[in-house]
Motif scaffolding. Structure first.
Motif, mmCIF file in Angstrom:
data_model
loop_
_atom_site.group_PDB
_atom_site.id
_atom_site.type_symbol
_atom_site.label_atom_id
_atom_site.label_comp_id
_atom_site.label_asym_id
_atom_site.label_seq_id
_atom_site.Cartn_x
_atom_site.Cartn_y
_atom_site.Cartn_z
ATOM 1 N N GLY A 248 -11.189 22.813 -9.776
ATOM 2 C CA GLY A 248 -11.475 23.413 -8.478
ATOM 3 C C GLY A 248 -12.852 23.028 -7.962
ATOM 4 N N TYR A 249 -13.457 22.003 -8.602
ATOM 5 C CA TYR A 249 -14.823 21.604 -8.287
ATOM 6 C C TYR A 249 -15.122 21.577 -6.789
ATOM 7 C CZ TYR A 249 -18.924 18.556 -7.990
ATOM 8 O OH TYR A 249 -20.156 18.037 -7.688
ATOM 9 N N LYS A 250 -16.039 22.434 -6.373
ATOM 10 C CA LYS A 250 -16.504 22.504 -4.983
ATOM 11 C C LYS A 250 -15.392 22.769 -3.971
ATOM 12 C CE LYS A 250 -20.935 20.590 -5.325
ATOM 13 N NZ LYS A 250 -22.057 20.112 -4.589
ATOM 14 N N LEU A 251 -14.190 23.080 -4.441
ATOM 15 C CA LEU A 251 -13.110 23.372 -3.497
ATOM 16 C C LEU A 251 -12.670 24.819 -3.625
ATOM 17 C CD1 LEU A 251 -10.834 20.229 -3.583
ATOM 18 C CD2 LEU A 251 -12.092 21.121 -1.633
ATOM 19 N N ARG A 252 -12.288 25.186 -4.868
ATOM 20 C CA ARG A 252 -11.857 26.567 -5.091
ATOM 21 C C ARG A 252 -12.953 27.298 -5.836
ATOM 22 N NH1 ARG A 252 -6.609 24.211 -5.940
ATOM 23 N NH2 ARG A 252 -5.215 25.071 -4.383
ATOM 24 N N SER A 253 -13.360 28.445 -5.309
ATOM 25 C CA SER A 253 -14.396 29.189 -6.037
ATOM 26 C C SER A 253 -13.743 30.031 -7.124
ATOM 27 C CB SER A 253 -15.174 30.074 -5.087
ATOM 28 O OG SER A 253 -14.328 30.661 -4.150
ATOM 29 N N SER B 12 -0.831 41.940 -11.270
ATOM 30 C CA SER B 12 -1.056 42.687 -12.509
ATOM 31 C C SER B 12 -2.439 42.392 -13.066
ATOM 32 C CB SER B 12 -0.025 42.321 -13.573
ATOM 33 O OG SER B 12 1.243 42.162 -13.002
ATOM 34 N N ASN B 13 -3.250 43.401 -13.157
ATOM 35 C CA ASN B 13 -4.574 43.328 -13.787
ATOM 36 C C ASN B 13 -5.399 42.147 -13.301
ATOM 37 O OD1 ASN B 13 -2.344 44.088 -16.167
ATOM 38 N ND2 ASN B 13 -4.019 45.553 -15.867
ATOM 39 N N LEU B 14 -5.383 41.933 -12.016
ATOM 40 C CA LEU B 14 -6.093 40.783 -11.450
ATOM 41 C C LEU B 14 -7.586 41.073 -11.341
ATOM 42 C CD1 LEU B 14 -5.721 37.984 -10.016
ATOM 43 C CD2 LEU B 14 -5.655 39.259 -7.886
ATOM 44 N N SER B 15 -8.382 40.172 -11.904
ATOM 45 C CA SER B 15 -9.830 40.284 -11.765
ATOM 46 C C SER B 15 -10.388 38.973 -11.258
ATOM 47 C CB SER B 15 -10.491 40.600 -13.112
ATOM 48 O OG SER B 15 -10.075 41.861 -13.560
ATOM 49 N N LYS B 16 -11.484 39.079 -10.543
ATOM 50 C CA LYS B 16 -12.157 37.871 -10.081
ATOM 51 C C LYS B 16 -13.665 38.048 -10.162
ATOM 52 C CE LYS B 16 -13.286 34.028 -8.345
ATOM 53 N NZ LYS B 16 -13.086 32.779 -9.097
ATOM 54 N N THR B 17 -14.283 37.188 -10.924
ATOM 55 C CA THR B 17 -15.733 37.158 -10.975
ATOM 56 C C THR B 17 -16.177 35.830 -10.381
ATOM 57 O OG1 THR B 17 -15.641 38.443 -13.006
ATOM 58 C CG2 THR B 17 -17.739 37.388 -12.493
ATOM 59 N N TYR B 18 -16.962 35.884 -9.315
ATOM 60 C CA TYR B 18 -17.418 34.644 -8.684
ATOM 61 C C TYR B 18 -18.459 33.944 -9.552
ATOM 62 C CZ TYR B 18 -14.953 35.325 -4.278
ATOM 63 O OH TYR B 18 -13.985 35.441 -3.324
ATOM 64 N N ALA B 19 -18.673 32.675 -9.240
ATOM 65 C CA ALA B 19 -19.558 31.851 -10.061
ATOM 66 C C ALA B 19 -20.917 32.510 -10.294
ATOM 67 C CB ALA B 19 -19.736 30.477 -9.419
ATOM 68 N N GLY B 20 -21.422 33.202 -9.280
ATOM 69 C CA GLY B 20 -22.729 33.837 -9.432
ATOM 70 C C GLY B 20 -22.715 35.034 -10.367
ATOM 71 N N GLY B 21 -21.521 35.432 -10.851
ATOM 72 C CA GLY B 21 -21.425 36.573 -11.746
ATOM 73 C C GLY B 21 -21.000 37.854 -11.038
ATOM 74 N N PHE B 22 -20.766 37.762 -9.721
ATOM 75 C CA PHE B 22 -20.370 38.958 -8.987
ATOM 76 C C PHE B 22 -18.883 39.250 -9.191
ATOM 77 C CE2 PHE B 22 -18.801 41.182 -5.254
ATOM 78 C CZ PHE B 22 -19.661 42.258 -5.231
ATOM 79 N N ILE B 58 -6.425 30.113 -2.910
ATOM 80 C CA ILE B 58 -7.694 29.590 -2.407
ATOM 81 C C ILE B 58 -8.817 29.908 -3.381
ATOM 82 C CG2 ILE B 58 -9.348 29.788 -0.504
ATOM 83 C CD1 ILE B 58 -6.826 30.483 1.219
ATOM 84 N N VAL B 59 -8.662 31.028 -4.069
ATOM 85 C CA VAL B 59 -9.650 31.445 -5.055
ATOM 86 C C VAL B 59 -8.947 31.488 -6.404
ATOM 87 C CG1 VAL B 59 -10.752 33.578 -5.857
ATOM 88 C CG2 VAL B 59 -11.262 32.718 -3.579
ATOM 89 N N ARG B 60 -9.637 31.038 -7.435
ATOM 90 C CA ARG B 60 -9.017 31.055 -8.772
ATOM 91 C C ARG B 60 -9.250 32.397 -9.436
ATOM 92 N NH1 ARG B 60 -8.881 25.583 -10.502
ATOM 93 N NH2 ARG B 60 -9.438 26.021 -12.643
ATOM 94 N N PRO B 61 -8.190 33.104 -9.797
ATOM 95 C CA PRO B 61 -8.371 34.390 -10.465
ATOM 96 C C PRO B 61 -9.071 34.192 -11.810
ATOM 97 C CG PRO B 61 -6.082 34.077 -9.783
ATOM 98 C CD PRO B 61 -6.770 32.773 -9.594
#
Ligand SMILES: Nc1ncnc2c1ncn2[C@@H]1O[C@H](COP(=O)(O)OP(=O)(O)OP(=O)(O)O)[C@@H](O)[C@H]1O
Ligand SMILES: [Mg+2]
Lengths: 253, 325
Positions: A248-253, B12-22, B58-61
């Motif tokens: 997902g490099y630079k595309l998917r966060s 089901s039990n979906l979590s997402k932590t962004y790269a910055g740790g949020f 669009i976002v990776r879980p």
């Protein structure tokens, strides 16, 4: 396989070219003509033949490579950078389409444009000099493979870049010097031995040399070595693209 | 293909932590049945867009599982994404394309063969047909919003996500939009929308979910929600001003107005004893006379604000304790 998806991307990219026809086609034709007038006619008349061909004819493969490289990179990088920039990339990311298909659409379109451009340059050259092509199939292979691999490189650049400056830095500061120093407009035999060795580290030299061989059977390095290195470059670029989508490099966060 | 009661969407039990740790989503689970209209409410930064983005690819879980019509969004992404249409929150369009071409592009991208009749219908439904040859850059904001809906509907999705569809949209267009949403639902499309306007959720949704700080605090049918959480207030207009609440009636949950002329009693409609009788008895005993009385019921809006406040208090340590808009 989502063929409709690939075609949608491909058509979209090709229609972008149609909108910028002057920039995409007229500009390179004018630049090429200028090269022939300045280097071929004015300066070339004072340069003796290089490797048995007139200087004007000698620079044709180099000119084709110059255009092929810069246009492949800029077409493909802009193609994927722009959706990221304006945000429309959400659609691409949420579509039922694989990495390979996305690349096929974007890179396919960018390469198509470059190949067309390559032939336009060839046709322009034919107006100025008496062209002879010894190995048309090899020539075609070089043009197609170069267009593909540098479109892939451009695609990578477009994903990596997060501003317009980065987008233009690589073609300007990396590709153009490499093309000029890669024996496009001279034979490395004209250089002192030390610089001849240095030149061998320039990947573009292999491309120009291979393409020139397909025209005039004169080469700096063996044509198969040239062909092999383009193929290897193609493979490396493709692996990077696959990795980019996987992570997902630079595309998917 | 699926069991009848397989939900169209299961998270089901979906979590997402962004790269910055949020941590934008914390262990979210929910099920949505085919043909439902769900409104997701939540303050800015609650995680609504992140949730939608994770479902759409669009976002990776970071962890958890999502299935659409029984298919896993990671393993069977081609199937799930083909079923989903997304109208993003931001107005993002290719300025130089024509309206028709961009909608045709969307259909193709989602793997469908060209179908002029369908695109014509979608564009007509959204009052964009007469603009079909215009460049997108020449459209107004509301038209662009409609265009994004048209793009999302181009491939005939079965699940439609509308991320704040009514932001920047005028009243008449909003009405048209709800009409379309209802028509879509009748054709079996499931609709999940986010909004900041409670009235919208109240008007259109079957179920309402409230998200705050990346957690679903509640997801319930709208009517049950209103009943369950709806507090009623009994307002008494007194004949004579009271300077303070007399001790005799202090045990009731009463509030007194500044001028001492109004008493407000808050009670729960669901509890067995509302306490109204006892209150009135005590008032009589204390000799407090009133001229008028009336009751009010809290709106979804108040319910929502209360919920978010409560959950924010619980999460006071959390980074994002923003109040509702
Ligand atoms: N790409 C990102 N990287 C890091 N943090 C992010 C990213 N996208 C969103 N966030 C954070 O995740 C949280 C949830 O954001 P999200 O966009 O999902 O909220 P929302 O509920 O849609 O809010 P709004 O009502 O304002 O649209 C926010 O605190 C936001 O700052
Ligand atoms: Mg949002």
């Amino acid at each position: 396989m989502n063929l409709h998806g690939v075609m949608a991307i491909y058509r979209f990219e090709m229609s972008r070219t149609r909108r910028t026809l002057i920039q995409s086609i007229v500009a390179p034709v004018i630049t090429t003509s200028l090269y022939f007038i300045v280097f071929g006619a004015a300066i070339g008349s004072r340069i003796q033949e290089v490797g048995g061909v007139s200087y004007g004819a000698f620079i044709v493969p180099g000119l084709i490579m110059l255009n092929l490289l810069t246009n492949s990179i800029s077409n493909a990088s802009f193609g994927i950078y722009f959706p990221k920039f304006v945000g429309t990339v959400y659609e691409l990311l949420s579509a039922p389409i694989s990495t390979f298909e996305v690349v096929l659409g974007y890179v396919g379109a960018a390469a198509t444009k470059s190949i067309m451009l390559g032939f336009i340059i060839l046709a322009t050259a034919a107006l100025f000099i008496d062209l002879q092509i010894a190995h048309p199939i090899i020539m075609l292979a070089f043009i197609v493979l170069t267009a593909l691999s540098f479109s892939l490189l451009g695609f990578i650049l477009g994903i990596w870049a997060d501003n317009f400056e980065k987008l233009s830095v690589v073609p300007m500061l990396v590709i153009t010097p490499l093309v000029f120093l890669g024996g496009s407009f001279y034979s490395t035999e004209m250089l002192p031995p030390f610089w001849q060795t240095v030149s061998l580290m320039n990947p573009v030299l292999y491309l120009v040399s291979g393409l020139r061989w397909s025209f005039y059977e004169i080469a700096e390095v063996n044509v198969w070595v040239s062909l092999g290195s383009v193929l290897m470059f193609l493979l490396i670029c493709f692996s990077i693209v696959v990795w980019m989508f996987k992570t997902g490099y630079k595309l998917r966060s | 293909m699926n069991a009848v009661d397989e939900p169209i969407l299961r998270v089901s039990n979906l979590s997402k932590t962004y790269a910055g740790g949020f941590e934008a989503l914390k262990d979210i689970s929910l099920e949505i049945q085919k043909g439902e209209i769900i409104a997701l409410l939540g303050p800015n930064g609650a995680g609504k867009t992140t949730l939608i983005s994770a479902i759409c690819g669009i976002v990776r879980p970071s962890s958890g599982q999502v299935t659409v019509a029984g298919f896993d969004i990671a393993r069977d992404y081609r199937k799930t994404r083909a079923l989903i249409g997304l109208v993003p929150q931001e107005l993002t369009t290719d300025s130089f394309e024509s309206v028709y071409n961009t909608v045709a592009f969307s259909r193709g991208l989602f793997g469908r063969a060209p179908n002029h009749a369908h695109l014509e219908k979608v564009l007509k439904d959204l009052s964009l047909w007469d603009k079909k040859d215009n460049k997108i850059i020449t459209l107004s904001g509301g038209m662009k919003r409609r265009l994004l809906i048209a793009k999302a509907l181009a491939h005939e999705p079965r699940v439609l996500f509308l991320d704040e569809p009514t932001a920047g949209v005028d009243v008449s267009l909003r009405k048209d939009m709800w009409k379309i949403v209802k028509e879509l639902r009748e054709s079996g499309v499931t609709i999940i929308l986010t909004t900041h306007y409670i009235e919208e959720a109240e008007e259109i949704a079957d179920r309402v979910g409230v998200i705050n700080n990346g957690e679903i605090i509640l997801i319930e049918s709208k009517t049950a929600l209103m009943q369950k959480l709806g507090k009623k207030q009994l307002i008494l207009d007194l004949s004579e001003s009271l300077s303070a609440l007399p001790a005799a009636i202090n045990r009731h949950d009463l509030a007194i107005s500044d001028d001492g002329m109004k008493l407000t009693y808050t009670f729960d409609t669901q509890s067995e004893r509302t306490g109204i009788t006892a209150l009135l008895d005590d008032l009589k005993a204390a000799g407090i006379q009133f001229r008028d009385l009336n009751t009010t019921q809290s709106s979804l809006e108040e319910i929502f604000v209360n919920l978010v406040d409560e959950s924010s208090e619980k999460n006071s340590a959390a980074v994002n304790g923003a109040a509702a808009e």
